[in-house]
Design an enzyme around this catalytic site. Structure first.
Site, mmCIF file in Angstrom:
data_model
loop_
_atom_site.group_PDB
_atom_site.id
_atom_site.type_symbol
_atom_site.label_atom_id
_atom_site.label_comp_id
_atom_site.label_asym_id
_atom_site.label_seq_id
_atom_site.Cartn_x
_atom_site.Cartn_y
_atom_site.Cartn_z
ATOM 1 N N GLY A 146 56.325 9.771 -10.758
ATOM 2 C CA GLY A 146 55.352 10.826 -10.520
ATOM 3 C C GLY A 146 55.881 11.805 -9.494
ATOM 4 O O GLY A 146 56.857 11.521 -8.786
ATOM 5 N N ILE A 147 55.244 12.969 -9.390
ATOM 6 C CA ILE A 147 55.746 13.974 -8.452
ATOM 7 C C ILE A 147 55.468 13.595 -7.002
ATOM 8 O O ILE A 147 56.161 14.050 -6.098
ATOM 9 C CB ILE A 147 55.204 15.379 -8.774
ATOM 10 C CG1 ILE A 147 53.677 15.432 -8.667
ATOM 11 C CG2 ILE A 147 55.661 15.832 -10.152
ATOM 12 C CD1 ILE A 147 53.117 16.854 -8.792
ATOM 13 N N GLY A 148 54.458 12.755 -6.761
ATOM 14 C CA GLY A 148 54.209 12.293 -5.399
ATOM 15 C C GLY A 148 55.349 11.428 -4.884
ATOM 16 O O GLY A 148 55.764 11.543 -3.728
ATOM 17 N N LEU B 214 40.690 6.384 -3.122
ATOM 18 C CA LEU B 214 40.100 7.697 -2.891
ATOM 19 C C LEU B 214 38.757 7.884 -3.575
ATOM 20 O O LEU B 214 38.021 8.819 -3.253
ATOM 21 C CB LEU B 214 41.069 8.790 -3.353
ATOM 22 C CG LEU B 214 42.261 9.047 -2.434
ATOM 23 C CD1 LEU B 214 43.282 9.931 -3.131
ATOM 24 C CD2 LEU B 214 41.821 9.673 -1.118
ATOM 25 N N ASN C 281 48.199 14.583 -3.138
ATOM 26 C CA ASN C 281 48.848 14.627 -4.442
ATOM 27 C C ASN C 281 48.116 13.782 -5.486
ATOM 28 O O ASN C 281 48.158 14.078 -6.679
ATOM 29 C CB ASN C 281 50.302 14.150 -4.301
ATOM 30 C CG ASN C 281 50.968 13.922 -5.632
ATOM 31 O OD1 ASN C 281 51.439 14.851 -6.288
ATOM 32 N ND2 ASN C 281 51.009 12.657 -6.060
ATOM 33 N N THR D 137 37.510 11.460 -6.705
ATOM 34 C CA THR D 137 38.897 11.113 -6.390
ATOM 35 C C THR D 137 39.731 12.326 -6.026
ATOM 36 O O THR D 137 40.570 12.271 -5.124
ATOM 37 C CB THR D 137 39.541 10.398 -7.591
ATOM 38 O OG1 THR D 137 38.737 9.263 -7.945
ATOM 39 C CG2 THR D 137 40.949 9.934 -7.267
ATOM 40 N N TYR E 47 28.669 16.580 -18.894
ATOM 41 C CA TYR E 47 30.061 16.243 -18.574
ATOM 42 C C TYR E 47 31.004 16.518 -19.737
ATOM 43 O O TYR E 47 30.728 16.152 -20.881
ATOM 44 C CB TYR E 47 30.163 14.763 -18.190
ATOM 45 C CG TYR E 47 31.553 14.314 -17.804
ATOM 46 C CD1 TYR E 47 32.031 14.521 -16.521
ATOM 47 C CD2 TYR E 47 32.381 13.679 -18.728
ATOM 48 C CE1 TYR E 47 33.301 14.110 -16.158
ATOM 49 C CE2 TYR E 47 33.655 13.256 -18.366
ATOM 50 C CZ TYR E 47 34.111 13.475 -17.079
ATOM 51 O OH TYR E 47 35.368 13.068 -16.722
#
Length: 328
Positions: free
Chosen positions: A37-39, A86, A112, A133, A188
């Site tokens: 992942g980019i994190g 989160l 992120n 989140t 939703y």
């Protein structure tokens, strides 16, 4: 020193090398740092130069794998793991207590992590999962860690908070304030919930920069379209196909969209965290490693919306936690 001009092709490694002096001595916390992942890529390149990188996620096992992978490449890297949920206000408070007990200040906080684009689900606090989140949890975390960030402030340095948003925010109609406190499954739509959360990231960066009066600089950004493990999730596939991102087989549709690899996808985050050229544009939105405020939809750049979202979110988390302004 003449700084380079970054672009779509720029990698996180190139950015971190360019700003090695700015990264040196800094303590950085990054949420959502699982491998592939980019994190993770953000943490990896920053760890080559920083004093400390705190990697966070909901899985201790995944965090350990990420730490091991970084240290295998950078044996001198100082990494600490922090488990955080989160989607839970209590989970965020628990993680913040750990960070606040640390003896070191916090120079950069990078939000992120993101929830998958998925069907309607409520969190333990009765909030819609994506919004909780992607916005409420990070908002509370930032408020709770503001004393740590302010402790890093000097006459020559302003701490930063970075929100990884998305250009997808412009595909929605902005934050629906009517359902934030009382989510309605009838209203939703999973992709629109994502757009709203990403709009909230941009608005929060704007209001945090404004309300802190120069004490903290916040930025939001579009990292690019990247095929990460989150994009590959089965529960997200249909929505991403509807958006034209994925083809019939669930793979990137490169004929319609220009995709970035993970190295390129993490680059704008590192720019937002360390590029000194951003000091004069707090609250800015970045795309392809440069300021791109003109790409922000009107509903996500409106100062009144930013202030309203801040007020509503404070009510959701239980009122004022910490002021982000510290008298000097």
């Amino acid at each position: 020193m003449v700084l380079p001009t970054f672009s779509f092709e720029t990698t996180a490694e190139e950015v971190a090398t360019t700003f090695a002096e700015e990264i040196q001595g800094k303590n950085v916390l990054i949420t959502g740092t699982s491998q592939n992942g980019i994190g993770f890529e953000t943490a990896r390149v920053i760890a080559k130069h920083a004093n400390l990188v705190i990697i966070t996620g909901y899985s201790e096992e995944r965090l350990r794998l990420s730490e091991d992978a970084i240290k295998k490449e950078v044996s001198s890297a100082k990494i600490e793991r922090l488990v955080i949920n989160l989607s839970s206000l209590a989970g965020v408070r628990k993680a913040a207590n750990v960070v606040n007990a640390h003896s070191l200040p916090l120079h950069v906080l990078i939000h992120n992590a993101a929830a998958p684009i998925a069907p309607f689900k409520l969190t333990v606090d009765g909030l819609e999962s994506q919004f909780a989140t992607d916005h409420v949890g990070p908002f509370l975390f930032t408020k709770l860690l503001s004393p740590k960030l302010l402790a890093a402030r000097t006459t020559d340095y302003t701490p930063r908070v970075v929100f990884v948003s998305s250009s997808g925010h412009a595909l929605g109609t902005g934050v629906d304030f009517d359902v934030l406190e009382h989510p309605d499954p009838a209203k939703y739509h999973l992709s629109d919930a994502y757009f709203q959360a990403k709009s909230a990231n941009i608005l929060t960066a704007i209001e945090l920069s404004r309300s802190s009066k120069g004490a903290i600089n916040a930025y939001s950004l579009h990292p690019g379209v990247i095929y990460t493990t989150m994009v590959a999730r089965e529960e997200s596939r249909a929505a991403l196909q509807d958006l034209g991102m994925l083809g019939p087989e669930g793979l990137p549709d490169e004929a319609r969209i220009q995709w970035k690899n993970i190295a390129q996808g993490a680059a704008t985050t590192v720019v937002a965290a360390f590029d000194p050229r951003l000091n004069d544009t707090p609250g800015a939105y970045l795309n392809d490693c440069v300021v791109a405020n003109e790409l922000v939809a009107a509903h996500s750049s409106d100062a009144a919306n930013a202030a309203k979202l801040w007020t509503v979110t404070e009510k959701i988390i239980g009122g004022e936690v910490h002021s982000v302004v510290q008298p000097r």
